[in-house]
Design a protein around this motif. Structure first.
Motif, mmCIF file in Angstrom:
data_model
loop_
_atom_site.group_PDB
_atom_site.id
_atom_site.type_symbol
_atom_site.label_atom_id
_atom_site.label_comp_id
_atom_site.label_asym_id
_atom_site.label_seq_id
_atom_site.Cartn_x
_atom_site.Cartn_y
_atom_site.Cartn_z
ATOM 1 N N VAL A 1 0.750 -1.235 0.105
ATOM 2 C CA VAL A 1 -0.099 -0.197 0.094
ATOM 3 C C VAL A 1 0.736 1.390 -0.011
ATOM 4 O O VAL A 1 0.426 2.165 -0.527
ATOM 5 N N LEU A 2 2.191 1.219 0.894
ATOM 6 C CA LEU A 2 2.678 2.532 0.859
ATOM 7 C C LEU A 2 3.494 2.905 -0.404
ATOM 8 O O LEU A 2 3.535 4.029 -0.833
ATOM 9 N N VAL A 3 3.880 1.698 -1.172
ATOM 10 C CA VAL A 3 4.213 2.105 -2.472
ATOM 11 C C VAL A 3 3.305 2.566 -3.571
ATOM 12 O O VAL A 3 3.466 3.417 -4.324
ATOM 13 N N ALA A 4 2.027 1.739 -3.565
ATOM 14 C CA ALA A 4 0.969 2.295 -4.360
ATOM 15 C C ALA A 4 0.224 3.612 -3.947
ATOM 16 O O ALA A 4 0.026 4.208 -4.996
ATOM 17 N N GLY A 5 0.337 3.724 -2.735
ATOM 18 C CA GLY A 5 -0.617 4.815 -2.573
ATOM 19 C C GLY A 5 0.332 5.852 -1.700
ATOM 20 O O GLY A 5 0.368 7.080 -1.821
ATOM 21 N N ALA A 6 1.223 5.477 -0.645
ATOM 22 C CA ALA A 6 1.872 6.151 0.056
ATOM 23 C C ALA A 6 1.271 7.206 0.714
ATOM 24 O O ALA A 6 1.490 8.482 0.616
ATOM 25 N N ALA B 1 -2.900 -9.908 -2.926
ATOM 26 C CA ALA B 1 -2.614 -8.665 -2.755
ATOM 27 C C ALA B 1 -3.685 -7.898 -3.396
ATOM 28 O O ALA B 1 -4.269 -6.919 -2.791
ATOM 29 N N VAL B 2 -3.729 -8.123 -4.620
ATOM 30 C CA VAL B 2 -5.002 -7.268 -5.557
ATOM 31 C C VAL B 2 -6.361 -7.542 -4.982
ATOM 32 O O VAL B 2 -7.242 -6.569 -4.851
ATOM 33 N N PHE C 1 -5.275 0.666 -13.062
ATOM 34 C CA PHE C 1 -5.855 0.154 -11.717
ATOM 35 C C PHE C 1 -4.976 0.609 -10.613
ATOM 36 O O PHE C 1 -5.586 0.944 -9.358
ATOM 37 N N LEU C 2 -3.734 0.719 -10.582
ATOM 38 C CA LEU C 2 -2.883 1.257 -9.625
ATOM 39 C C LEU C 2 -3.209 2.770 -9.294
ATOM 40 O O LEU C 2 -3.176 3.322 -8.182
#
Length: 559
Positions: free
Chosen positions: A101-106, A258-259, A323-324
């Protein structure tokens, strides 16, 4: 819920124990029920919170930046109707995010909660001891494997797969945290896979031989950098560094779950299709226009390839980027940030799906990294695909792999290496003096500290042809130089600006020397990054035309 010997939460859902604190404006989670009531003893005012484990209170080594340690448990200040002697622990939502999550949304939320620590798996990468938070640019390698591990995943991917790198993203965050670039690396790209080391079952390092690229035999594909011949994420790490020229700080590996779990935790992710798709292979079944996907349909969306574009992995990458980008928006939305139950589900799902490098394998380390990366605005995140082209060694009617496009990829990679943003970000403050001198008023000596023979003489001659008033070649530098530099006196700033613009020197090449005399010529030392007179040394200011990219704020339907 087991709190590791510090009391039991019984049947109470942790998400239901969040309490809004009006003094801080944040939610607080009561992680331990109060102890049986008793009269307060004489030492009640001097009780302290139990000491945390040293291994989780500070990262080893002097590179740990100060002030980045997240707050540990502290006694609750909320008073009940009657005095209680039991200690309560509170965790504060501070705008970080966990794991993948932190990489995708941080930017969602973090909990320094022991249970989440137990969710995380880790792998040690040979020779890498990087602090959770770095002062310079940050590069996080994010991988998705096609291994069928995890509940409900037996029908996905390759039944015999050892867990290849099915999806690979390099998340580059700028030094000033104003922007980020997410580089997708096609799995079917033919590339060299270097030697690497993995730890065996006995904890000993084992050498894994690399595989050189053989374009005629279409091998090896990039996805073989993980799983094949026992390779672990550290081997993919080394392969990506070789391809991009960027030094990776950390990695995160996620499986199919994860997805499914992350999309469900946020209540679904908005996606868009330009036409309806019913794919028998991925099981995606969506109408034209916008849809909200989660769980199985979310996984189907990011796995679809044959029903979009040209039916290749490159077309699927575009779906994954869409998606990301949408997932990031959902995680940063108020509906997620102000919903304690949703935040809890998000953190729990993220940590269960993660394998990370051993330097960030605790909640505190992930939280510190999350807080750092959360500074990047959504609008300044750009998704880019590494430019590739069809493998020229394959027959026209049997194209199955790709190779790096040497006409476009170098510019993209140099922009990332030089920390140049792909988005319209507010430019950094310019140097105090921006005026330029007339070329005829510029005086410079040129010496060669690189490996190109005759570079000083050739450059001096080229500068004179460009109108520079005085350019004198000064032979070889006293020692070799990795980078080209221009040393000048404070009063020669305007001359330096003119020469830098003419030669394409980056700002880092300009070295103001307070002890230099303004009456002497400036000194240009050509370094290892110099290739030829007239060839700019700095990275280009914009990406080449025609590369595939998606901005984090774009709303674009897949075709």
């Amino acid at each position: 819920m087991d709190t590791r010997g510090r009391g039991q939460a019984g049947e109470v859902d942790p998400a239901d124990q969040w309490v809004f604190n009006p003094n801080t404006g944040s939610y607080e989670l009561r992680l331990q029920p109060p102890a049986p009531r008793r009269a307060p003893g004489p030492d009640a005012a001097h009780r302290t919170v139990p000491r945390q484990r040293p291994s989780e209170t500070r990262l080893p080594g002097p590179r740990r930046p100060e002030g980045l340690q997240p707050d540990g448990p502290r006694p609750s200040r909320r008073r009940g109707k009657a005095p209680q002697s039991g200690k309560r622990k509170a965790l504060k939502i501070t705008g970080g995010v966990l794991g993948f999550v932190l990489v995708a949304g941080a930017g969602a939320a973090y909990w320094a909660y022991e249970k989440l620590n137990s969710n995380i798996s880790s792998t040690e990468v040979y020779g890498e001891k990087n602090a959770a938070v770095a002062k310079g640019p940050v590069n996080i390698l994010v991988m998705g494997t096609d291994k069928r591990s995890g509940k409900g995943n037996t029908t996905y991917g390759d039944r015999e797969s050892v867990g290849h790198a099915d999806t690979t993203l390099l998340f580059h965050v700028s030094e000033d945290r104003s922007n980020a670039t997410v580089l997708s690396i096609p799995r079917d790209m033919i590339t060299d896979i270097p030697d690497c080391k993995i730890k065996d079952k006995n904890g000993d390092w084992k050498d894994i031989a690399g595989t050189p690229a053989d374009y005629g035999r279409s091998t090896p594909r990039f996805n073989e950098s993980l799983g094949q011949n026992g390779r672990d994420p550290g081997c993919t790490w080394k392969t990506v560094e070789k391809i991009t020229g960027l030094e990776i700080n950390h990695f995160m590996l996620a499986d199919f779950n994860a997805v499914k779990e992350l999309s469900t935790a946020v209540g679904g992710v908005k996606v868009c299709l330009a036409r309806p798709i019913k794919d028998e292979k991925s099981h995606l079944d969506l109408p034209e226009g916008e849809s909200v996907v989660k769980g199985e349909q979310a996984l189907a969306f990011v796995r679809t390839r044959y029903s979009v574009g040209f039916g290749s992995d490159l077309s699927r990458i575009e779906l994954q980027q869409q998606f990301l980008s949408s997932l990031i928006k959902e995680m940063k939305s108020g509906d997620t940030l102000t919903n304690p139950k949703k935040l809890w589900k998000l953190a729990n799902a993220a940590t269960k799906s993660l394998t990370v490098d051993s330097e960030i394998d605790s909640i505190k380390q992930l939280s510190a990294l999350a807080k750092d990366l959360s500074k990047v605005p959504q609008k300044n995140i750009t998704f880019v695909t590494l430019p590739v082209k069809d493998n020229p060694e394959e027959p026209e009617n049997a194209k199955a792999t790709v190779v790096i496009d040497e006409t476009k990829a170098p510019a993209v990679l140099k922009m990332m290496q030089s920390d140049v943003s792909f988005t319209e970000v507010k430019k950094k403050e310019k140097a105090a003096a921006t005026a330029k001198a007339k070329p005829a008023d510029v005086s410079v000596k040129v010496q060669n500290g690189g490996e190109v023979p005759g570079a000083a003489a050739d450059t001096a001659e080229w500068l004179v042809k460009k109108g520079i008033g005085s350019a004198e070649q000064a032979g070889n530098a006293p020692e070799t130089a990795a980078k080209t530099t221009l040393s000048y006196a404070p009063d020669q700033q305007a001359q330096a600006n003119t020469l830098a613009a003419l030669m394409g020197l980056p700002k880092t090449a300009l070295k103001k020397n307070a002890e230099a005399s303004p009456d002497d010529p400036m000194l240009l030392t050509l370094g290892g990054d110099f290739t030829a007179a007239g060839t700019p040394i700095t990275a280009p200011e914009k990406a080449p035309e025609g590369i595939q990219s998606v901005n984090g704020n774009d709303k674009k339907c897949a075709k």
